[in-house]
Motif scaffolding. Structure first.
Motif, mmCIF file in Angstrom:
data_model
loop_
_atom_site.group_PDB
_atom_site.id
_atom_site.type_symbol
_atom_site.label_atom_id
_atom_site.label_comp_id
_atom_site.label_asym_id
_atom_site.label_seq_id
_atom_site.Cartn_x
_atom_site.Cartn_y
_atom_site.Cartn_z
ATOM 1 N N THR A 34 -3.116 5.814 10.961
ATOM 2 C CA THR A 34 -3.196 6.483 9.649
ATOM 3 C C THR A 34 -4.400 5.922 8.887
ATOM 4 O O THR A 34 -4.891 4.824 9.201
ATOM 5 N N ASN A 35 -4.845 6.651 7.897
ATOM 6 C CA ASN A 35 -5.993 6.154 7.127
ATOM 7 C C ASN A 35 -5.675 4.839 6.432
ATOM 8 O O ASN A 35 -6.574 4.023 6.202
ATOM 9 N N GLN A 36 -4.388 4.610 6.151
ATOM 10 C CA GLN A 36 -4.013 3.317 5.554
ATOM 11 C C GLN A 36 -4.260 2.203 6.567
ATOM 12 O O GLN A 36 -4.883 1.189 6.248
ATOM 13 N N PHE A 52 3.497 15.862 9.512
ATOM 14 C CA PHE A 52 2.693 16.995 9.978
ATOM 15 C C PHE A 52 3.551 18.036 10.696
ATOM 16 O O PHE A 52 3.096 19.123 10.997
ATOM 17 N N LEU A 66 -10.964 16.716 3.990
ATOM 18 C CA LEU A 66 -9.836 17.313 3.267
ATOM 19 C C LEU A 66 -10.310 17.759 1.881
ATOM 20 O O LEU A 66 -10.030 18.870 1.427
ATOM 21 N N GLN A 116 1.483 12.210 4.207
ATOM 22 C CA GLN A 116 0.920 10.958 4.733
ATOM 23 C C GLN A 116 2.000 9.892 4.927
ATOM 24 O O GLN A 116 2.000 9.167 5.910
ATOM 25 N N GLU A 135 0.842 -1.203 0.000
ATOM 26 C CA GLU A 135 0.000 0.000 0.000
ATOM 27 C C GLU A 135 0.883 1.262 0.000
ATOM 28 O O GLU A 135 0.531 2.264 -0.617
ATOM 29 N N LEU A 142 -7.833 23.741 6.574
ATOM 30 C CA LEU A 142 -7.013 22.851 5.751
ATOM 31 C C LEU A 142 -5.776 22.378 6.521
ATOM 32 O O LEU A 142 -5.413 21.201 6.485
ATOM 33 N N ARG A 143 -5.137 23.297 7.230
ATOM 34 C CA ARG A 143 -3.950 22.899 8.006
ATOM 35 C C ARG A 143 -4.336 21.965 9.151
ATOM 36 O O ARG A 143 -3.589 21.089 9.536
ATOM 37 N N ASP A 144 -5.529 22.193 9.692
ATOM 38 C CA ASP A 144 -5.957 21.384 10.831
ATOM 39 C C ASP A 144 -6.410 19.980 10.422
ATOM 40 O O ASP A 144 -6.251 19.028 11.173
ATOM 41 N N LYS A 167 -5.470 17.904 8.013
ATOM 42 C CA LYS A 167 -4.566 16.871 7.482
ATOM 43 C C LYS A 167 -4.205 15.823 8.532
ATOM 44 O O LYS A 167 -4.100 14.639 8.232
ATOM 45 N N VAL A 168 -4.052 16.260 9.778
ATOM 46 C CA VAL A 168 -3.627 15.299 10.802
ATOM 47 C C VAL A 168 -4.717 14.265 11.099
ATOM 48 O O VAL A 168 -4.429 13.180 11.596
ATOM 49 N N GLN A 174 -6.095 12.522 9.052
ATOM 50 C CA GLN A 174 -5.804 11.338 8.232
ATOM 51 C C GLN A 174 -4.628 10.548 8.816
ATOM 52 O O GLN A 174 -4.268 9.508 8.298
ATOM 53 N N ILE A 175 -4.031 11.106 9.872
ATOM 54 C CA ILE A 175 -2.815 10.478 10.416
ATOM 55 C C ILE A 175 -3.014 9.936 11.826
ATOM 56 O O ILE A 175 -2.695 8.777 12.098
ATOM 57 N N ARG A 197 -7.924 1.578 6.852
ATOM 58 C CA ARG A 197 -8.491 0.795 5.745
ATOM 59 C C ARG A 197 -8.195 -0.687 5.971
ATOM 60 O O ARG A 197 -9.054 -1.545 5.781
ATOM 61 N N PHE A 244 2.988 20.802 1.295
ATOM 62 C CA PHE A 244 1.532 20.623 1.277
ATOM 63 C C PHE A 244 0.858 21.998 1.191
ATOM 64 O O PHE A 244 -0.043 22.231 0.389
#
Ligand SMILES: Cc1cc2nc3c(=O)[nH]c(=O)nc-3n(C[C@H](O)[C@H](O)[C@H](O)COP(=O)(O)OP(=O)(O)OC[C@H]3O[C@@H](n4cnc5c(N)ncnc54)[C@H](O)[C@@H]3O)c2cc1C
Lengths: 380, 498
Positions: free
Chosen positions: B473-475, A339, B436, A332, A275, B461-463, B465-466, B468-469, B478, A349
């Motif tokens: 993490t979003n990975q 971050f 996002l 990511q 992935e 937008l800056r707030d 992103k994290v 997803q982490i 999933r 970003f």
């Protein structure tokens, strides 16, 4: 480096990369603290010395024979390290191109022949603005006639506004059609610079709102023809926005790829997880596409090849959109570290999204693109 | 008509119990929950108007200028408004607002400022970790501290510490934990544990009075030897390391925790494999259940925060479109802008559905199951706020913890764990991705105005992103969804076996 560039451009690219590595890597995060830290000034002098502000000048004044290709190669290399300087170089180039389109060689000569330093070449311009913003009723008004104009109102988001000695500003002449370009003494009494704008990205590419209260302005080109000049300059320079985005993407990819080869999770380097490979693949593919697109479009512009305007605009609209996705994955892949300020990924970003608004919002630029096609330019 | 023979077809994937959670839960939700939720939203709106909105941009600007600033003033405001005890059960002395109201509350705050939202509700991330241990004695003690903090005006904040320098994704999943390079060691000594190691990226580290620390008795077998310790600020051997300088969420401090021969007495051990030996699952499965209990609650929480961010960006874009002229007419009257705004609205609505569904799933099968049972729900509403002595005494006993764990942990089937955890992951990654995308769309619409600090969109937008982490993490989320919802009916499927 763009796949299709000539040997000359390759050499320029290499020099520029060395410059970027030498001058821009160190202190990048510190500069990005602007307006809460010191501005770029010292680096600007160095950028001037290596000729970064004279690319769009006529050849006899130190410009390049294939200026757009050169500008793109330079911006690509600079933005790989720091898009803020890219934003400044772009703004200066855009102002020069506008003056050129307005047929005002005098205005350019004045500034190059006097032999001054960096300041001579820096011209402030609202380079994030699009046609519609300029046409809004709240934009600047010019009062007077026959070369004696006074400007009034608010010019928003003027890049280099608090720094450059002059500003090239769009204003409507009272009673006239359309809008016109004026050169204004940015340090004059009737010009008040607001606080530096605090924006999402490209912090060290400073912008301010300028409030003008009867500031004398010298008309550049013909009255009422500003939109035409901007259109023509934008046609040529949209691709340069693509080049900047392409550089940002490369920086993001390189950092993510290096990190993925080092960082271990689940008992292996994360690059081993398929992935993670997918994310990297998406980034790498877009980096490659962007490179080809920008290289091809820039060549088309310099050669005046058929369909060059749409090629330039397509690169200018689509590459920043790719950069938006690439830099998000770039954060990511570093997880929590992405971050934080330490790896430059969060800056990329932000910068990528800031870039997306150069010369207008991406929505307006998409519409402008299709208007050209509707107007008869062949789409394919 | 449904007849018995349909049982066969209904056993097929997708399971009715998994795809109709909102419907299944609807009959069980106490009526008062509707008015309670309305009350929570109204409260959040008032707090936003009076406290958050007037200060948020200024505070963010200040943080850009001085990233080491700690926003105690804001925490005191949140404390004064009672938010730090709002969702603690009344029988423990809290205000007893039901946990399912928290998502809508959180969304509301985050629509204005998700950083200050996290500063207000982030407390409950730490509390969720504590709660998942079901160690009633310690829960009660720490809750009492939080209540006391409200009384004195000095907030008692809770943090949760899981992530380590070499193990981020790895500590979120037992299969990975067994291969992880963890460093936070808890050695059993007489009367407690001696802790050595570091944790990184810990939210509220600099502000927390209590930190729920996850450590390992054996660094080579972390998955079998998880311990959870409650560490109080000022404990000898416990110090703060570097404070992170982040892209967004600036006013919510994040830092490193350092433990050097830090002694934690037995009475502060919330969970250890020894403590759960009487349960039917082994140490590894029990630890995974603990993590799933936590994340089943906190991941929909991230979903709610992300929904708020998406909404904030959408609302700003709409306002801009209503004020800005393009080609002689307002942007909002251009068809393309209307479609773009509709897409943004859709994103917000979808994100909200995911966290609400996650909340229903928790009521059916997870952390709020007990409190969603109507008699328990109403009982908790009528218990006086100051805990009756006999309840406190009862909760202090070892057997209360033993039996609660037996009932709640053994009572939860593997399928139920999978459902709560799977839906939580779904909400977390779907909502953060949608949010996002919504922020990006706002910038597309607004151009450079959207990138200016004063319009708030760039901050959203800056707030975002994290989101997803963190919380995996979003990975990872999933993959957790795959594990929980897909792999169990796919015999060929192996997880983390690339
Ligand atoms: C602002 C902030 C606040 C936080 N607050 C807290 C807190 O309060 N408490 C706490 O304990 N933690 C906290 N965290 C930590 C957070 O939970 C971790 O950053 C997160 O779990 C990711 O771990 P990592 O950063 O080590 O990334 P890594 O695990 O190193 O991941 C790097 C990349 O590799 C990918 N990857 C890793 N393993 C795999 C795999 N097996 N398969 C596919 N891809 C993989 C990841 O998806 C990611 O893209 C916080 C983080 C941030 C940024």
């Amino acid at each position: 480096m763009q796949a299709t560039v000539s040997e000359d451009l390759e050499l320029i690219g290499r020099t520029c990369r060395e410059f970027a590595d030498r001058e821009l890597v160190e202190g990048r995060e510190e500069r990005d603290r602007y307006p809460f830290g010191p501005p770029f000034e010292r680096t600007l002098e160095k950028a001037f010395e290596v000729g970064l502000f004279s690319i769009m000048l006529p050849e006899e004044a130190g410009g390049s024979p294939d200026p757009v290709g050169t500008l793109c190669v330079i911006l690509d290399e600079i933005c790989r390290v720091d898009a803020s300087l890219g934003g400044i170089v772009f703004t200066v180039a855009l102002a020069q191109e506008l003056i050129h389109q307005a047929g005002e060689p005098k205005a350019i000569k004045e500034r190059t022949s006097s032999g001054g330093g960096c300041e001579q070449l820096l011209t402030a311009f609202p380079s994030f603005t699009d046609r519609c913003e300029i046409e809004r009723s709240t934009a600047l008004r010019a009062v007077g006639a026959n070369g004696d104009h006074r400007l009034e109102g608010l010019a928003e988001y003027v890049v280099l506004g608090g720094m450059a000695r002059r500003a090239l500003l769009p204003a409507r002449i009272d009673g006239g059609d359309g809008w016109s370009l004026f050169m204004v003494d940015a340090g004059g009494d009737a010009v008040r610079a607001g606080k530096p704008v605090l924006s999402l990205g490209m912090h060290a590419c400073p912008a301010v709102d300028l409030e003008l209260a009867g500031a004398p302005g010298r008309l550049i080109g013909e009255a009422g023809r500003g939109a035409g000049y901007l259109e023509a300059a934008a046609d040529r320079l949209f691709v340069a926005i693509g080049a900047m985005a392409s550089g940002v993407m490369k920086g993001s990819f390189d950092t993510a790829f290096d990190y993925a080869k080092e960082r271990v999770q689940g008992g292996r380097e994360i690059v081993g997880w398929s992935e993670v490979k997918m994310l990297l693949a998406d980034m790498a593919l877009k980096v490659k596409l962007a490179d080809m697109l920008v290289g091809e479009a820039a060549r088309a512009v310099d050669r005046g090849a058929g369909g060059w305007t749409l090629a330039s605009r397509a690169a200018g609209v689509c590459v920043p959109e790719m950069a938006r996705d690439v830099t998000s994955n770039g954060v990511q892949l570093l997880g929590g570290n992405g971050f934080m300020k330490d790896y430059g990924q969060e800056k990329r970003f932000r910068d990528a999204r800031q870039l997306q608004t150069l010369l207008g919002s991406s929505a307006m630029n998409r519409l402008a693109y299709i208007e050209k096609v509707v107007g008869g330019e062949p789409a394919c | 008509m449904f007849d018995r023979s349909d049982n066969g077809v209904m056993a097929r994937e997708p399971r009715f119990e998994e795809i109709m959670c909102g419907l299944l839960q609807s009959g069980k939700v106490p009526r008062a929950m509707v008015s309670e939720t309305r009350e929570a939203v109204a409260l959040a709106r008032r707090f936003s108007d009076e406290v958050v909105r007037p200060h948020s941009l200024e505070l963010d600007r200040r943080m850009q200028e001085d990233p080491t600033y700690i926003p105690w003033d804001f925490a005191r405001d949140a404390n004064r408004w009672g938010f730090y005890t709002m969702w603690l059960p009344r029988f423990l002395g809290g205000k007893g607002m039901s946990l399912p109201t928290m998502g809508p509350f959180f969304e509301e705050l985050c629509a204005c400022d998700s950083t200050l939202g996290l500063l207000t509700a982030g407390q409950y991330f730490g509390f969720s970790i504590l709660l998942a241990s079901w160690n009633l004695r310690i829960i009660q003690r720490i809750v009492r501290d939080v209540i006391e903090g409200e009384r004195t005006g000095e907030p008692c904040i809770l943090a949760g510490a899981v992530t380590e320098p070499q193990a981020g994704t790895d500590v979120e999943e037992m299969e990975l934990l067994s291969r992880a390079k963890v460093n936070c060691h808890a050695r059993k000594v007489k009367g407690g544990y001696l802790v050595n190691g570091t944790k990184i990226f810990i939210s509220l580290a600099q502000m927390a009075t209590w930190t729920m620390l996850i450590a390992y008795e054996d660094l080579h077998r972390p998955e079998e030897t998880v311990v959870m310790l409650a560490v109080k600020k000022g404990t000898k051997g416990f110090s703060l390391g570097r404070m992170e300088n982040k892209m967004g969420q600036k006013a919510c401090p994040v830092g490193e925790l350092i433990f050097e021969d830090c002694f934690i007495p037995d009475e502060d051990v919330c969970y250890s494999s020894e403590q759960v030996r009487h349960l039917r699952r082994g140490p590894k499965e029990s630890a995974m259940q603990l993590i799933d209990f936590v994340v089943s609650n906190t991941r929909p929480g991230v979903g709610a925060a992300a929904t708020g961010v998406a909404r904030g960006a959408y609302e700003q874009a709409l306002r801009f479109a209503c004020e800005t002229e393009v080609d002689g007419k307002l942007l909002v009257n251009h068809e393309w802008a209307q479609c773009l705004l509709a897409e943004m609205y859709k994103n917000v609505a979808l994100a909200r559905m995911t966290y609400m569904e996650g909340t229903y799933v928790n009521g059916l099968y997870g952390i709020t199951r007990l409190l969603s049972i109507k008699p328990v729900y109403y009982l908790d509403k009528v218990i006086p706020e100051s805990t009756p002595r006999w309840i406190a005494g009862l909760l202090d006993s070892d057997s209360a913890t033993r039996w609660t764990r037996k009932f709640l942990l053994d009572g939860q089937t593997d399928e139920q764990i999978a459902r709560t955890s799977g839906w939580a992951s779904l909400s977390k990654f779907a909502a953060s991705d949608l949010a996002l995308d919504t922020c990006e769309k706002a910038i597309e619409l607004m151009g450079h105005a959207g990138t200016r600090h004063e319009y708030r969109v760039e901050k959203h937008l800056r707030d975002i992103k994290v989101m997803q982490i963190f919380e995996g993490t979003n990975q990872l989320n999933r993959l957790n969804l795959f594990k929980c919802m897909i792999a169990r009916s796919t015999q060929e499927a192996l997880i983390f076996s690339d």
